[in-house]
Motif scaffolding. Structure first.
Motif, PDB file in Angstrom:
ATOM      1  N   MET A   1     -17.547   5.892 -35.674  1.00 36.25           N
ATOM      2  CA  MET A   1     -16.801   4.682 -35.979  1.00 36.25           C
ATOM      3  C   MET A   1     -15.944   4.332 -34.763  1.00 36.25           C
ATOM      4  O   MET A   1     -15.477   5.210 -34.053  1.00 36.25           O
ATOM      5  N   HIS A   2     -15.742   3.058 -34.570  1.00 36.26           N
ATOM      6  CA  HIS A   2     -15.007   2.538 -33.422  1.00 36.26           C
ATOM      7  C   HIS A   2     -13.790   1.745 -33.908  1.00 36.26           C
ATOM      8  O   HIS A   2     -13.873   1.029 -34.902  1.00 36.26           O
ATOM      9  N   ALA A   3     -12.684   1.892 -33.207  1.00 39.77           N
ATOM     10  CA  ALA A   3     -11.469   1.118 -33.511  1.00 39.77           C
ATOM     11  C   ALA A   3     -11.165   0.184 -32.348  1.00 39.77           C
ATOM     12  O   ALA A   3     -11.275   0.554 -31.193  1.00 39.77           O
ATOM     13  N   HIS A   4     -10.823  -1.029 -32.687  1.00 40.00           N
ATOM     14  CA  HIS A   4     -10.421  -2.065 -31.725  1.00 40.00           C
ATOM     15  C   HIS A   4      -8.957  -2.356 -32.065  1.00 40.00           C
ATOM     16  O   HIS A   4      -8.655  -2.874 -33.134  1.00 40.00           O
ATOM     17  N   ILE A   5      -8.039  -1.974 -31.174  1.00 42.63           N
ATOM     18  CA  ILE A   5      -6.610  -2.042 -31.464  1.00 42.63           C
ATOM     19  C   ILE A   5      -5.970  -3.165 -30.652  1.00 42.63           C
ATOM     20  O   ILE A   5      -5.999  -3.149 -29.427  1.00 42.63           O
ATOM     21  N   PRO A  32     -21.263  -8.540 -39.092  1.00 40.85           N
ATOM     22  CA  PRO A  32     -22.038  -7.301 -39.207  1.00 40.85           C
ATOM     23  C   PRO A  32     -21.332  -6.137 -38.507  1.00 40.85           C
ATOM     24  O   PRO A  32     -20.781  -6.284 -37.424  1.00 40.85           O
ATOM     25  N   GLY A  33     -21.310  -4.994 -39.178  1.00 41.16           N
ATOM     26  CA  GLY A  33     -20.706  -3.801 -38.611  1.00 41.16           C
ATOM     27  C   GLY A  33     -19.228  -3.629 -38.883  1.00 41.16           C
ATOM     28  O   GLY A  33     -18.644  -2.595 -38.548  1.00 41.16           O
ATOM     29  N   PHE A  34     -18.598  -4.614 -39.521  1.00 43.54           N
ATOM     30  CA  PHE A  34     -17.171  -4.531 -39.826  1.00 43.54           C
ATOM     31  C   PHE A  34     -16.950  -3.511 -40.936  1.00 43.54           C
ATOM     32  O   PHE A  34     -17.651  -3.506 -41.945  1.00 43.54           O
ATOM     33  N   VAL A  35     -15.961  -2.619 -40.752  1.00 43.65           N
ATOM     34  CA  VAL A  35     -15.657  -1.587 -41.738  1.00 43.65           C
ATOM     35  C   VAL A  35     -14.343  -1.881 -42.456  1.00 43.65           C
ATOM     36  O   VAL A  35     -14.250  -1.772 -43.674  1.00 43.65           O
ATOM     37  N   GLU A  56     -18.535  -0.122 -37.208  1.00 46.72           N
ATOM     38  CA  GLU A  56     -19.566   0.901 -37.237  1.00 46.72           C
ATOM     39  C   GLU A  56     -19.909   1.388 -35.830  1.00 46.72           C
ATOM     40  O   GLU A  56     -20.297   2.537 -35.653  1.00 46.72           O
ATOM     41  N   SER A  57     -19.767   0.500 -34.827  1.00 50.74           N
ATOM     42  CA  SER A  57     -20.148   0.849 -33.460  1.00 50.74           C
ATOM     43  C   SER A  57     -19.378  -0.004 -32.455  1.00 50.74           C
ATOM     44  O   SER A  57     -18.796  -1.038 -32.809  1.00 50.74           O
ATOM     45  N   THR A  91     -12.511   5.738 -30.127  1.00 51.59           N
ATOM     46  CA  THR A  91     -13.436   6.348 -31.068  1.00 51.59           C
ATOM     47  C   THR A  91     -12.609   6.957 -32.189  1.00 51.59           C
ATOM     48  O   THR A  91     -11.617   7.647 -31.938  1.00 51.59           O
ATOM     49  N   VAL A  92     -13.001   6.694 -33.422  1.00 53.70           N
ATOM     50  CA  VAL A  92     -12.289   7.241 -34.567  1.00 53.70           C
ATOM     51  C   VAL A  92     -12.760   8.685 -34.758  1.00 53.70           C
ATOM     52  O   VAL A  92     -13.944   8.923 -35.001  1.00 53.70           O
TER      53      VAL A  92
END
Length: 102
Positions: A1-5, A32-35, A56-57, A91-92
């Motif tokens: 999982m990816h975090a965008h801060i 698409p891919g939003f968590v 997700e990526s 990266t989470v």
């Protein structure tokens, strides 16, 4: 999982319009891919905001940055109201998202 801060400061007297944030949420939830996301304000400095979006990526987060609806909102509604915008990618390593509810 990816975090965008995203970390930024609201300009004095500025607020992001409620309709803008509602439209942002509706748009990002279809991406698409939003968590999920967290929206945070510092307790001592209410104009300091942090928004963490989870993906997700890395590719899914990148595609969000290219979404024409988001680009338009960013350029016309978000950027005029903020300063000191910093974006961090991470990266989470671990998360328990089932317990988050506001």
């Amino acid at each position: 999982m990816h975090a965008h801060i995203n970390q930024f400061t609201l300009k004095s007297g500025s607020e992001l319009p409620r309709e803008s944030t509602d439209r942002w949420r509706a748009t990002i939830e279809r991406q698409p891919g939003f968590v999920g996301f967290l929206s945070l304000r510092e307790q001592d400095e209410a104009n300091h905001v942090m928004i963490v979006t989870l993906w997700e990526s890395v590719e899914a987060a990148h595609q969000w940055g290219q979404n024409p609806d988001f680009v338009h909102m960013r350029d016309t509604e978000i950027e005029p109201a903020i300063s000191d915008w910093k974006i961090t990618h991470a990266t989470v390593e671990a998360a328990d998202l089932n317990k988050i509810s506001v």
